[in-house]
Design a protein around this motif. Structure first.
Motif, mmCIF file in Angstrom:
data_model
loop_
_atom_site.group_PDB
_atom_site.id
_atom_site.type_symbol
_atom_site.label_atom_id
_atom_site.label_comp_id
_atom_site.label_asym_id
_atom_site.label_seq_id
_atom_site.Cartn_x
_atom_site.Cartn_y
_atom_site.Cartn_z
ATOM 1 N N GLU A 1 0.840 -1.196 0.000
ATOM 2 C CA GLU A 1 0.000 0.000 0.000
ATOM 3 C C GLU A 1 0.875 1.245 0.000
ATOM 4 O O GLU A 1 1.962 1.251 0.567
ATOM 5 N N ASP B 1 -1.088 7.149 -1.502
ATOM 6 C CA ASP B 1 -2.132 6.137 -1.243
ATOM 7 C C ASP B 1 -2.402 5.194 -2.407
ATOM 8 O O ASP B 1 -3.522 4.706 -2.578
ATOM 9 N N ALA C 1 -2.728 1.875 -4.563
ATOM 10 C CA ALA C 1 -2.997 0.458 -4.288
ATOM 11 C C ALA C 1 -1.780 -0.354 -4.736
ATOM 12 O O ALA C 1 -1.072 0.033 -5.666
#
Length: 165
Positions: A55, A61, A63
């Motif tokens: 992450e 942020d 994925a």
């Protein structure tokens, strides 16, 4: 008349004047034309992507690029013909991997191939005349590798390929 479904689901996807037709007819497509140097080069495009399996790998942020997505991407890039040369490649914040070809000449202007997250891919392209198209895919096997071969051949204008105009 809409194109015949080769992948299990087109939705309302093909907008360009080049449409793939049946799997049976697609078997007449030429095999991917590749030389050894291209095969080695394209395989190396994903080197180091294992480090993106976490992450927030980009500090914004993002994925993770999962092991499943990376394994799938490696299978797909091995099936990509050298028709348009090596793509530019970049990881995406949604966990997918994007490949992009921007061509200087010919009727194809841009081709994008997004891989993932997971075992899905989406191709979309624009032609110099302003028309565009897209093609979703899921899973990977020998039959689906033919889909990429036919797609690249159609977009390059190669003769003797199963197309409907």
């Amino acid at each position: 008349m809409p194109p015949v479904d080769m992948l299990g689901s087109w939705g309302n996807s093909i907008s360009a004047p080049y449409a793939l037709i049946s799997t049976q007819e697609a078997t007449t497509a030429p095999a991917p034309m590749r030389d050894r140097a291209f095969a080695v080069s394209i395989a190396g495009l994903l080197d180091g992507y294992e480090q993106l399996d976490q992450e927030n790998w980009d500090g914004y942020d993002a994925a993770p690029i999962t092991t499943q997505t990376l394994r799938y991407a490696r299978a797909l890039v091995r099936a990509i013909p050298d028709t348009f040369g090596l793509p530019d490649i970049a990881p995406s914040g949604d966990g997918s991997i994007g490949l992009e070809w921007v061509l200087d000449a010919g009727h194809l202007h841009k081709l994008f191939l997004d891989i993932g997250p997971g075992e899905v891919w989406r191709a979309y392209w624009s032609l110099r005349d302003g028309s565009f198209g897209r093609l979703p895919g899921k899973g990977f096997d020998f039959e689906r590798s033919k889909v990429l071969t036919v797609l690249f051949a159609n977009l390059s204008g190669l003769p003797n390929v199963a197309v409907r105009r």
